[in-house]
Design a protein around this motif. Sequence first.
Motif, mmCIF file in Angstrom:
data_model
loop_
_atom_site.group_PDB
_atom_site.id
_atom_site.type_symbol
_atom_site.label_atom_id
_atom_site.label_comp_id
_atom_site.label_asym_id
_atom_site.label_seq_id
_atom_site.Cartn_x
_atom_site.Cartn_y
_atom_site.Cartn_z
ATOM 1 N N PHE A 34 0.840 -1.205 0.000
ATOM 2 C CA PHE A 34 0.000 0.000 0.000
ATOM 3 C C PHE A 34 0.871 1.250 0.000
ATOM 4 C CE2 PHE A 34 -3.352 -2.751 1.932
ATOM 5 C CZ PHE A 34 -4.395 -2.426 1.085
ATOM 6 N N ILE A 35 1.763 1.321 0.966
ATOM 7 C CA ILE A 35 2.567 2.529 1.148
ATOM 8 C C ILE A 35 3.544 2.732 0.001
ATOM 9 C CG2 ILE A 35 4.312 3.603 2.638
ATOM 10 C CD1 ILE A 35 2.782 2.335 5.021
ATOM 11 N N SER A 36 4.176 1.653 -0.470
ATOM 12 C CA SER A 36 5.156 1.815 -1.544
ATOM 13 C C SER A 36 4.484 2.224 -2.856
ATOM 14 C CB SER A 36 5.978 0.538 -1.719
ATOM 15 O OG SER A 36 5.152 -0.551 -2.057
ATOM 16 N N THR A 37 3.324 1.645 -3.148
ATOM 17 C CA THR A 37 2.640 2.000 -4.392
ATOM 18 C C THR A 37 2.122 3.435 -4.346
ATOM 19 O OG1 THR A 37 2.004 -0.309 -4.640
ATOM 20 C CG2 THR A 37 0.858 1.269 -6.008
ATOM 21 N N ALA A 38 1.487 3.802 -3.246
ATOM 22 C CA ALA A 38 1.023 5.192 -3.114
ATOM 23 C C ALA A 38 2.205 6.150 -3.101
ATOM 24 C CB ALA A 38 0.182 5.344 -1.845
ATOM 25 N N GLY A 39 3.305 5.713 -2.483
ATOM 26 C CA GLY A 39 4.511 6.543 -2.476
ATOM 27 C C GLY A 39 5.049 6.777 -3.875
ATOM 28 N N LEU A 40 5.051 5.734 -4.702
ATOM 29 C CA LEU A 40 5.490 5.899 -6.095
ATOM 30 C C LEU A 40 4.544 6.815 -6.864
ATOM 31 C CD1 LEU A 40 6.703 2.302 -6.989
ATOM 32 C CD2 LEU A 40 8.109 4.383 -6.819
ATOM 33 N N MET A 41 3.263 6.704 -6.578
ATOM 34 C CA MET A 41 2.307 7.607 -7.228
ATOM 35 C C MET A 41 2.617 9.057 -6.858
ATOM 36 S SD MET A 41 -1.252 5.493 -6.895
ATOM 37 C CE MET A 41 -2.230 6.548 -7.969
ATOM 38 N N PHE A 42 2.996 9.266 -5.611
ATOM 39 C CA PHE A 42 3.340 10.624 -5.171
ATOM 40 C C PHE A 42 4.632 11.096 -5.833
ATOM 41 C CE2 PHE A 42 5.393 13.623 -2.261
ATOM 42 C CZ PHE A 42 4.410 14.596 -2.210
ATOM 43 N N VAL A 43 5.645 10.240 -5.858
ATOM 44 C CA VAL A 43 6.920 10.606 -6.476
ATOM 45 C C VAL A 43 6.718 10.948 -7.951
ATOM 46 C CG1 VAL A 43 9.175 9.664 -7.176
ATOM 47 C CG2 VAL A 43 8.348 9.321 -4.841
ATOM 48 N N TRP A 44 5.848 10.180 -8.613
ATOM 49 C CA TRP A 44 5.598 10.375 -10.043
ATOM 50 C C TRP A 44 4.367 11.250 -10.307
ATOM 51 C CZ3 TRP A 44 6.301 4.451 -10.802
ATOM 52 C CH2 TRP A 44 7.658 4.155 -10.842
ATOM 53 N N ARG A 45 3.996 12.068 -9.342
ATOM 54 C CA ARG A 45 2.770 12.866 -9.464
ATOM 55 C C ARG A 45 2.795 13.809 -10.664
ATOM 56 N NH1 ARG A 45 5.833 14.647 -5.429
ATOM 57 N NH2 ARG A 45 6.403 16.840 -5.302
ATOM 58 N N ASP A 46 3.969 14.212 -11.111
ATOM 59 C CA ASP A 46 4.072 15.126 -12.254
ATOM 60 C C ASP A 46 4.241 14.392 -13.588
ATOM 61 O OD1 ASP A 46 3.817 17.362 -10.601
ATOM 62 O OD2 ASP A 46 5.976 17.370 -10.174
ATOM 63 N N THR A 47 4.235 13.066 -13.529
ATOM 64 C CA THR A 47 4.339 12.245 -14.746
ATOM 65 C C THR A 47 3.091 11.370 -14.807
ATOM 66 O OG1 THR A 47 6.727 12.200 -14.364
ATOM 67 C CG2 THR A 47 5.855 10.712 -16.050
ATOM 68 N N PRO A 48 2.024 11.882 -15.408
ATOM 69 C CA PRO A 48 0.728 11.197 -15.371
ATOM 70 C C PRO A 48 0.758 9.721 -15.773
ATOM 71 C CG PRO A 48 0.475 13.362 -16.339
ATOM 72 C CD PRO A 48 1.943 13.134 -16.159
ATOM 73 N N GLN A 49 1.514 9.386 -16.803
ATOM 74 C CA GLN A 49 1.532 8.005 -17.262
ATOM 75 C C GLN A 49 2.103 7.074 -16.186
ATOM 76 O OE1 GLN A 49 3.593 7.403 -20.947
ATOM 77 N NE2 GLN A 49 3.016 5.252 -21.077
ATOM 78 N N LEU A 50 3.187 7.476 -15.543
ATOM 79 C CA LEU A 50 3.777 6.654 -14.479
ATOM 80 C C LEU A 50 2.860 6.603 -13.255
ATOM 81 C CD1 LEU A 50 7.540 7.685 -14.667
ATOM 82 C CD2 LEU A 50 6.517 5.513 -15.359
ATOM 83 N N LEU B 158 -4.484 9.065 -0.556
ATOM 84 C CA LEU B 158 -3.442 9.738 -1.331
ATOM 85 C C LEU B 158 -3.620 9.449 -2.825
ATOM 86 C CD1 LEU B 158 -0.874 11.444 -1.570
ATOM 87 C CD2 LEU B 158 0.438 9.335 -1.124
ATOM 88 N N ALA B 159 -3.879 8.198 -3.163
ATOM 89 C CA ALA B 159 -4.083 7.832 -4.569
ATOM 90 C C ALA B 159 -5.294 8.568 -5.143
ATOM 91 C CB ALA B 159 -4.265 6.325 -4.697
ATOM 92 N N ALA B 160 -6.370 8.614 -4.385
ATOM 93 C CA ALA B 160 -7.571 9.297 -4.875
ATOM 94 C C ALA B 160 -7.294 10.784 -5.112
ATOM 95 C CB ALA B 160 -8.725 9.127 -3.874
ATOM 96 N N ILE B 161 -6.567 11.404 -4.218
ATOM 97 C CA ILE B 161 -6.223 12.827 -4.380
ATOM 98 C C ILE B 161 -5.343 13.026 -5.609
ATOM 99 C CG2 ILE B 161 -4.906 14.738 -3.372
ATOM 100 C CD1 ILE B 161 -5.915 13.675 -0.595
ATOM 101 N N LEU B 162 -4.333 12.184 -5.745
ATOM 102 C CA LEU B 162 -3.414 12.319 -6.879
ATOM 103 C C LEU B 162 -4.111 12.059 -8.210
ATOM 104 C CD1 LEU B 162 -0.288 10.547 -5.353
ATOM 105 C CD2 LEU B 162 -0.539 13.002 -5.841
ATOM 106 N N LEU B 163 -5.046 11.096 -8.216
ATOM 107 C CA LEU B 163 -5.740 10.762 -9.456
ATOM 108 C C LEU B 163 -6.830 11.774 -9.806
ATOM 109 C CD1 LEU B 163 -5.918 6.923 -9.043
ATOM 110 C CD2 LEU B 163 -4.530 8.187 -10.687
ATOM 111 N N SER B 164 -7.338 12.467 -8.800
ATOM 112 C CA SER B 164 -8.384 13.451 -9.087
ATOM 113 C C SER B 164 -7.848 14.625 -9.887
ATOM 114 C CB SER B 164 -9.042 13.937 -7.792
ATOM 115 O OG SER B 164 -8.124 14.712 -7.036
ATOM 116 N N GLY B 165 -6.542 14.825 -9.838
ATOM 117 C CA GLY B 165 -5.938 15.902 -10.599
ATOM 118 C C GLY B 165 -5.480 15.472 -11.976
#
Length: 152
Positions: free
Chosen positions: A21-37, A144-151
């Motif tokens: 959970f934490i590692s995947t959401a963490g990667l989503m956060f790290v890659w927040r400016d790269t939509p495809q990743l 965190l994932a929901a917030i990142l994906l909403s943008g």
Amino acid sequence: MFRQSPPQVPMALMFAGVIPFISTAGLMFVWRDTPQLKVSMSPWLLVYAALILSFLGGVRWGIEIAKRERPRFAELGPATLGALMGWGLVMAAFQQGFPSWVFVVMMIALVLHFLYDIVSPDVPLWYRRLRLWPTLGAVGSLVLAAILLSGS
């Protein structure tokens, strides 16, 4: 049944179960400016959440069938709903491109299962206490994932 602190093995395994959970959401956060990743992590997180929801239902099934010769539908039914809900959410997500609402509903399902476990007199006290921190880790990751994906 009366032990108050969790045994070490279940505690270690439960916390290890939070790592995806934490590692995947963490990667989503790290890659927040790269939509495809960022979006590529969505199936990983959502499918894992559905697996955990199903696993938690299986725990309840195990407790119920170990205690009773004639297991109660009132226990087995709700325990089965988590697996069905997780499956439905994964299917909806794949069909709709992983919208943020799917992660919110999955989070609600995990919270409801947590509440179902902590009010049950059938599960050991230590198990009820053990569920808090992993549930918070899973819920926080899904939020965190929901917030990142909403943008996106």
